[in-house]
Design an enzyme around this catalytic site. Structure first.
Site, short mmCIF file in Angstrom:
data_model
loop_
_atom_site.label_atom_id
_atom_site.label_comp_id
_atom_site.label_asym_id
_atom_site.label_seq_id
_atom_site.Cartn_x
_atom_site.Cartn_y
_atom_site.Cartn_z
N ILE A 231 1.11 -1.14 0.10
CA ILE A 231 0.00 0.13 0.07
C ILE A 231 1.07 1.18 -0.03
O ILE A 231 1.72 1.27 0.76
CB ILE A 231 -1.02 -0.04 1.17
CG1 ILE A 231 -1.71 -1.20 1.19
CG2 ILE A 231 -1.72 1.31 1.37
CD1 ILE A 231 -2.78 -1.26 2.45
N GLU A 273 1.82 -3.82 5.61
CA GLU A 273 1.01 -3.44 4.68
C GLU A 273 1.25 -3.99 3.54
O GLU A 273 0.76 -3.73 2.16
CB GLU A 273 0.96 -1.78 4.42
CG GLU A 273 2.31 -1.41 4.02
CD GLU A 273 3.27 -0.83 5.15
OE1 GLU A 273 4.11 -0.02 4.80
OE2 GLU A 273 3.12 -1.49 6.04
#
Length: 364
Positions: A231, A273
């Site tokens: 991300i 992430e």
């Protein structure tokens, strides 16, 4: 009554008792075989399939379905053996708070749909059960707790009788008890290999599956693809909106990734992430299409947290192993290739997909 008639009656009764004992011995042997069979696998899908076929054979039914408690959320009982024909991604569920679930947990015995309606009263969830055409609904109970429902469907008529006698109901409850233990054991493995936040698989599970699939790919000369995503600027969500917002983004991205995949594909929360996806029997063209579909889906999605709308983007890397050409590669080295491609995407400005082509250090 003459002596000969008495002897005939005695012989007939003795034969009947002998046949009953032989049937019970046979049924016990069957139960032992069933127990061995159900204990031999911890793979959730294979286990449920085995339970369905065992019940069909033992109870002479043409079909069976199984609702299993969602052991992670504890909020629903999900129909794990069948999906909505019009919407395969949709999971058919009955809420854990449903009167049907509450009543089956109280009864702890097999019932017909008609009898359950009388016991429960009006309930919208009966539409779900009616669609499955049950002839008998069997609770899967373990240590006094309801862990699932076994739905026996159309029964093959035996002497024009499709009802279940008392002995048969006892037999199906014994099978259900064995099934409930096996399902619980398999669910423990599922939970231990699943990230509790995103409900994606964990890293060690991913590597375990990847190792097996790479071996299979070499044997069958197939291609395997690994996608790695990160991300973009994830820290800003935590810093700007708080860690709960960060968790919301992780959960939402995980759901979007999973919805973009086939049932046979494996998505994993790699750490923080970062996410990885394993595509068996998939080459470069298809892998890049899947990766780009995931990237654009997330880029176009409207993320809403506490009435705030914001955009999220991801960067991705793709690596492909060709079992017909490449030398054997370790799982770790293969994933590292996708990771290198991911960092090419990040260095080129993020929100893009890059393919690993065997990067080498430039000569000084």
């Amino acid at each position: 009554m003459g002596k000969d008639e008495e002897n005939k009656l005695t012989d007939s009764t003795l034969l009947e008792h002998t046949m009953q004992y032989e049937k019970r011995i046979y049924d016990l042997e069957q139960l032992l075989d069933i127990a061995k069979s159900l204990c031999s696998t911890l793979d959730f899908s294979n286990l449920l399939e085995s339970i369905v076929y065992i019940c069909m054979a033992q109870m002479h039914v043409l079909g069976a379905e199984i609702f299993v408690r969602d052991f992670i959320s504890e909020k629903s009982f999900d129909l794990e053996t069948s999906r909505d024909a019009e919407n395969p991604e949709k999971i058919i569920s009955i809420s854990a708070d449903s009167p049907i679930i509450q009543k089956m947990g109280e009864l702890k015995k097999p019932v017909t749909l008609t009898a359950l309606k009388k016991e429960t009263g009006k309930c919208e969830d009966f539409k779900i059960l009616e669609a499955l055409s049950p002839t008998l609904i069997v609770p899967l109970v373990l240590q006094g707790h309801l862990n699932g429902l076994l739905i026996l469907q159309e029964r093959i008529a035996i002497e024009d009788d499709t009802s279940y006698n008392e002995y048969e109901q006892k037999q199906i409850m014994l099978i259900a008890s064995l099934a409930s233990v096996a399902i619980y054991n398999a669910s423990l493995l599922e939970m231990s290999s699943t990230d509790m936040m995103t409900h994606l698989k964990l890293k060690y599970y991913f590597y375990s599956k990847l190792t097996n699939i790479l071996d299979y790919a070499v044997d069958k000369k197939q291609k395997v693809s690994v996608l790695m995503f990160d991300i973009d600027f994830f820290k800003k969500f935590n810093d700007t909106y708080g860690h709960e917002c960060g968790d919301f983004v992780l959960i939402s991205v995980a759901e979007l990734i999973k919805k973009s995949l086939r049932e046979t594909d494996i998505a994993c929360r790699y750490g923080g992430e970062e996410f990885t996806v394993l595509l068996a029997n998939t080459g470069k063209k298809e892998a890049l299409m899947v990766a780009e579909r995931i990237r654009t889906t997330i880029e176009e999605y409207d993320f809403v947290y506490e009435d705030k709308h914001f955009n999220v983007t991801i960067s991705g890397g793709v690596s492909v192993f060709d079992g017909s050409k490449h030398a054997i590669i370790t799982s770790n080295a293969f994933v590292n290739q996708a990771d290198k491609a991911l960092y090419v995407s990040k260095n080129k400005g993020r929100n893009r997909i890059s393919f690993y082509n065997g990067y080498r250090k430039k000569r000084q």
